[in-house]
Design a protein around this motif. Structure first.
Motif, mmCIF file in Angstrom:
data_model
loop_
_atom_site.group_PDB
_atom_site.id
_atom_site.type_symbol
_atom_site.label_atom_id
_atom_site.label_comp_id
_atom_site.label_asym_id
_atom_site.label_seq_id
_atom_site.Cartn_x
_atom_site.Cartn_y
_atom_site.Cartn_z
ATOM 1 N N LYS A 138 -8.017 9.389 1.920
ATOM 2 C CA LYS A 138 -8.213 9.661 0.496
ATOM 3 C C LYS A 138 -8.045 8.382 -0.314
ATOM 4 O O LYS A 138 -7.318 7.465 0.075
ATOM 5 N N GLU A 139 -8.716 8.335 -1.452
ATOM 6 C CA GLU A 139 -8.685 7.147 -2.294
ATOM 7 C C GLU A 139 -7.257 6.827 -2.712
ATOM 8 O O GLU A 139 -6.501 7.697 -3.124
ATOM 9 N N GLY A 140 -6.894 5.568 -2.605
ATOM 10 C CA GLY A 140 -5.559 5.136 -2.989
ATOM 11 C C GLY A 140 -4.511 5.320 -1.913
ATOM 12 O O GLY A 140 -3.336 5.004 -2.119
ATOM 13 N N VAL A 141 -4.929 5.819 -0.767
ATOM 14 C CA VAL A 141 -3.985 6.082 0.321
ATOM 15 C C VAL A 141 -4.424 5.319 1.565
ATOM 16 O O VAL A 141 -5.611 5.295 1.901
ATOM 17 N N SER A 162 7.601 8.713 8.442
ATOM 18 C CA SER A 162 8.329 9.414 7.382
ATOM 19 C C SER A 162 8.315 8.647 6.069
ATOM 20 O O SER A 162 8.663 9.211 5.018
ATOM 21 N N ARG A 163 7.902 7.400 6.093
ATOM 22 C CA ARG A 163 7.944 6.570 4.891
ATOM 23 C C ARG A 163 6.611 6.610 4.151
ATOM 24 O O ARG A 163 5.591 7.000 4.698
ATOM 25 N N THR A 164 6.644 6.139 2.910
ATOM 26 C CA THR A 164 5.408 6.062 2.122
ATOM 27 C C THR A 164 4.749 4.690 2.244
ATOM 28 O O THR A 164 3.768 4.412 1.562
ATOM 29 N N ARG A 165 5.296 3.832 3.103
ATOM 30 C CA ARG A 165 4.656 2.558 3.421
ATOM 31 C C ARG A 165 3.894 2.741 4.722
ATOM 32 O O ARG A 165 4.421 3.336 5.668
ATOM 33 N N PRO A 166 2.663 2.273 4.814
ATOM 34 C CA PRO A 166 1.874 2.528 6.025
ATOM 35 C C PRO A 166 2.532 1.966 7.285
ATOM 36 O O PRO A 166 2.984 0.818 7.287
ATOM 37 N N MET A 167 2.616 2.805 8.287
ATOM 38 C CA MET A 167 3.020 2.295 9.605
ATOM 39 C C MET A 167 1.943 1.332 10.084
ATOM 40 O O MET A 167 0.747 1.584 9.940
ATOM 41 N N ARG A 225 0.828 -1.205 0.000
ATOM 42 C CA ARG A 225 0.000 0.000 0.000
ATOM 43 C C ARG A 225 0.864 1.257 0.000
ATOM 44 O O ARG A 225 2.062 1.219 0.265
ATOM 45 N N THR A 226 0.210 2.389 -0.251
ATOM 46 C CA THR A 226 0.888 3.684 -0.220
ATOM 47 C C THR A 226 0.301 4.524 0.900
ATOM 48 O O THR A 226 -0.915 4.621 1.055
ATOM 49 N N ALA A 227 1.169 5.117 1.690
ATOM 50 C CA ALA A 227 0.753 5.980 2.790
ATOM 51 C C ALA A 227 1.332 7.373 2.591
ATOM 52 O O ALA A 227 2.333 7.547 1.890
ATOM 53 N N PRO A 228 0.713 8.384 3.188
ATOM 54 C CA PRO A 228 1.272 9.739 3.083
ATOM 55 C C PRO A 228 2.533 9.872 3.926
ATOM 56 O O PRO A 228 2.532 9.558 5.118
#
Length: 754
Positions: free
Chosen positions: A450-453, A309-314, A269-272
């Motif tokens: 948000k969608e995709g996040v 800090s990463r774009t992978r979900p904690m 997945r992608t995380a902010p």
């Protein structure tokens, strides 16, 4: 011949299959073969644990060493008292109420098998009352003769008769060195299960083994067909060990495959990304803190900061002792997310806890939590509270702040999960006391990003989890543990108050509370139930009859009145429970926080999150009604200030029982990890993955989450390797099948979503 997927009614017949289905929810051959023996008996040894529980249905085998016919006190006839030597330190006492009828069969020197219900009639003495029995004729050298006639009663007699064939009665399983004994019910006893298992094994086709041969060879494991045969019908002790080793590994691997697939899916997945800002609200908050974080808090905060800090979900679990400072760590994490321009949602299990979080976070933030107010800091954010019982206007305002993004931190209960709650840009979800929420509830909140996040997820618990439990139930989460208590926390002493044995001690407990109040401090009195609901409709029929047998425990509303008019009449007493309106609950907690209430009579609504440093005493009434972890949680509400805490565990239980032993253990230590192990052992930790379904076997049949660290570690490593190469187990169909075969399907579905 038969396969694991065949229906039991096709293999055993409709009548036997119906009984197995009703008692154990078994429908297939595999269901039956996965119902493993609980233990084994050798000739002359007990077919049960040495100290069985009250009401347990057990079977024993041994030699009758003494019989005594006695007249019954309240009716005509005689009862027969029997001593059965099973090889244990003391004989088992057995009572037959139809003594005149059975005394000619149940005689001294006879060898017998008996099955019945355990009854404890003194703290140190138990017996079997009027059990089913089967007399086993023996040869002069002690062996068992061929059974030509059946002498006995009940299911054991029926089983022996059902084994009768053209050559007589099959007594071969009485001659076995190891006799399997199964978890049973009054309707389907161990020997019924043994007969069914033998019939199925006689017809079973070889099973395609899901584990590759090289892996079995590497770990020295037998194949699954042999394992299932030997677990039920071993010839030697080594057979039992080999079968258990293999089937235990299957359970561990099935669980770890689920968690490894979940972990793999999360990593995709992608995380902010929310990196820390040197000039943001998090830095400003750190500067204004009036105390220094412990070394452990700083380390954990660093781990969480790196994750955010990463774009992978904690996907992290934060666990720590009661009062170890998890909230301050979580707040720092939320502020880092706010610094990135995103929002955080803090999900609490009760309105009392949600309101407490809201007040405490507002207090800790000060001007940094007053965005939108006159004179607020430029870096400030806004906190809002959202609960189900808020007024319409307050709820509308909170919803608006969430959807517009004006609120950086939204704190709430299940109300946050409702469809009409929307966020502008949800970056992280914090779940407090995560075990209190269903999987679907947590998923519903995470879906509001948000969608995709996928938002970052931090789950917190004050119930310490041993390493093996965390690896098995939460293997897809990274784990951080706070072990240090912040400076300034005071020690807590716990004492058990046996009310029946020493009634004067309870009077002394109320006096002790009055003394503490006299020194300017406060106290809790916790009850296990609220009491009668005056607004509830009158009960009818069966329910009304059940209400006549109300639990003999103190209700909060009744004890509140009794204390206020009696031993606590000279102090200010308040009442708090879940049936009060939100405004009332909030008002009571404010009064207690502000010192306007001296003693708070309450239920477990104060179990977590409530922080009143001036409270030094807690009396838990009917403490035996609470679990070990719950008692530890409740006790953590005191000793949070500069004065030592005192926890009084009031109970009617008698010394020597398991309930009193549990309370003594809680009183003896404040080590949450030690208590969590005790709690899991007492709850027979096999079903730690979820609530057991009535009438079904526990989800983990052989694997011990406390004792099998090596097995769990090996299974975890293997599962992650397999899933890394084959995420959907497409190339490992046998393993995919094993995932649903070795462990309860509903529990796996639960784990797969968590």
């Amino acid at each position: 011949m038969a396969t694991l997927q065949d229906r039991l009614d096709h293999v055993l017949g409709v009548k036997a299959a119906e009984r197995l289905s009703e008692s154990f929810d078994m429908t297939t051959v595999e269901d039956l073969l996965r119902h493993y023996p609980a233990r084994y008996a050798t000739q002359g040894q007990p077919l049960t644990e040495e100290v069985p529980d009250e009401g347990a249905h057990i079977t024993v085998i041994g030699r009758i060493t003494k019989t005594e016919l006695r007249p019954m006190r309240n009716r005509r006839g005689n009862l027969l008292k029997v001593h059965l030597d099973t090889g244990a330190s003391t004989p088992i006492e057995i009572t037959f109420f139809n003594g005149d009828k059975v005394r000619f069969l149940v005689r001294e020197g006879a060898r017998a098998m008996m099955s019945g219900t355990v009854h404890w009639w003194r703290p140190d003495r138990w017996n079997l009352s009027h059990p089913d029995y089967l007399i086993l004729p023996t040869t002069p050298d002690g062996g068992i003769e061929q059974l030509t006639t059946v002498r006995g009663s009940g299911a054991l007699k029926g089983l022996a008769q059902s084994a009768k064939g053209a050559g007589g009665i099959d007594a071969s399983f009485f001659e076995r060195e190891f006799v399997p004994v199964y978890p049973a019910t009054a309707k389907v006893q161990s020997w019924d299960l043994l007969a069914c298992v033998r019939q199925v094994l006689d017809q079973l086709d070889p099973i395609d083994d899901p584990l590759p041969a090289d892996l079995r060879e590497e770990r020295g494991m037998i194949d699954v067909t042999d394992a299932l045969r030997l677990i039920h019908l071993p010839e030697h002790k080594a057979d039992i060990d080999k079968a258990r080793d293999r089937l235990r590994f299957d359970e561990a691997l099935a669980l770890q495959l689920v968690l490894a697939e979940r972990r793999h899916e999360i990593e995709g997945r992608t995380a902010p990304a929310c990196p820390p800002r040197p000039d943001g609200i998090a830095a400003a908050f750190a500067e204004q803190l009036p105390f220094e974080l412990t070394e452990g808090q700083q380390q954990v905060l660093g781990e969480i900061s790196d994750d955010l800090s990463r774009t992978r979900p904690m996907h992290r679990l934060l666990q720590g002792e009661v009062g170890s400072g998890k909230t301050i760590v979580a707040l720092n994490a939320m502020l880092q997310v706010v610094d990135s321009g995103r929002q955080c949602a803090l999900l609490a299990p009760t309105e009392v806890l949600a309101a407490q979080h809201f007040r405490s976070l507002k207090t800790m933030l000060g001007d940094l939590g007053k965005a939108g107010e006159l004179g607020a800091d430029d870096r400030a954010t806004k906190l809002v509270l959202l609960t189900g019982s808020m007024s319409a206007s307050a709820r509308k305002a909170a919803l608006l702040d969430a959807v517009t993004g004006d609120a950086g931190i939204v704190i709430g209960t299940h109300a946050l999960i409702q469809d009409n709650v929307e966020f502008f840009d949800l970056g992280a979800v914090i779940v407090d006391e995560q075990h209190r929420f269903g999987v679907e509830q947590r998923d519903a909140l995470r879906a509001k990003a948000k969608e995709g996040v996928s938002p970052h997820l931090l789950v917190m618990t004050a119930t310490p989890i041993p390493r093996t439990i965390a690896m098995t139930t939460l293997g897809d989460l990274e784990t951080s543990t706070l072990t240090q208590l912040p400076r300034g926390r005071s020690p807590i002493t716990s004492k058990v108050v046996p009310r029946k044995l020493h009634p004067a001690w309870v009077d002394r407990a109320w006096e002790r509370i009055v003394e503490e109040v006299g020194q300017g401090r406060q106290a809790y009195v916790v009850c296990s139930r609220i009491g009668e609901d005056p607004d509830a409709p009158p009960a009818k029929g069966k329910k009304k009859a059940e209400e006549k047998e109300a639990p003999n425990t103190a209700a909060a509303v009744d004890l509140y009145e009794a204390l206020k008019a009696g031993p606590l009449k000279d102090v200010r007493v308040g009442l708090l429970h879940g049936r009060l309106h939100t405004d009332e609950k909030d008002q009571v907690m404010r009064q207690f926080n502000d010192g306007d209430i001296d003693v708070l009579v309450c239920t477990t609504v104060v179990e977590v999150g409530v922080d009143v440093p001036n409270a030094t005493v807690m009396a838990i009434v009917d403490a035996d009604r609470f679990g070990v972890s719950q008692l530890h949680q409740l006790r953590g509400r005191i000793g949070r200030g500069k004065h030592p805490g005192l926890c009084l565990l009031i109970t009617d239980m008698s010394p020597g029982g398991t309930a009193m032993a549990r309370l003594d253990a809680v009183a003896a230590t404040t080590d949450g990890f030690e208590l969590s192990v005790l709690d899991l052992r007492q709850r027979r930790e096999g079903d730690v993955l979820g609530s057991a379904q009535s009438g079904t076997a526990r989800s983990l049949r052989l694997l011990s989450l406390l004792d099998d660290l090596e097995v769990i570690t090996a299974a975890q490593e293997l599962a992650r390797e397999i899933v890394a190469d084959d995420p959907g187990l497409v190339n490992h169909p046998g393993l995919a099948t094993m995932v649903t075969a070795a462990v309860d399907g509903q529990r796996l579905e639960y784990l797969a979503k968590s």
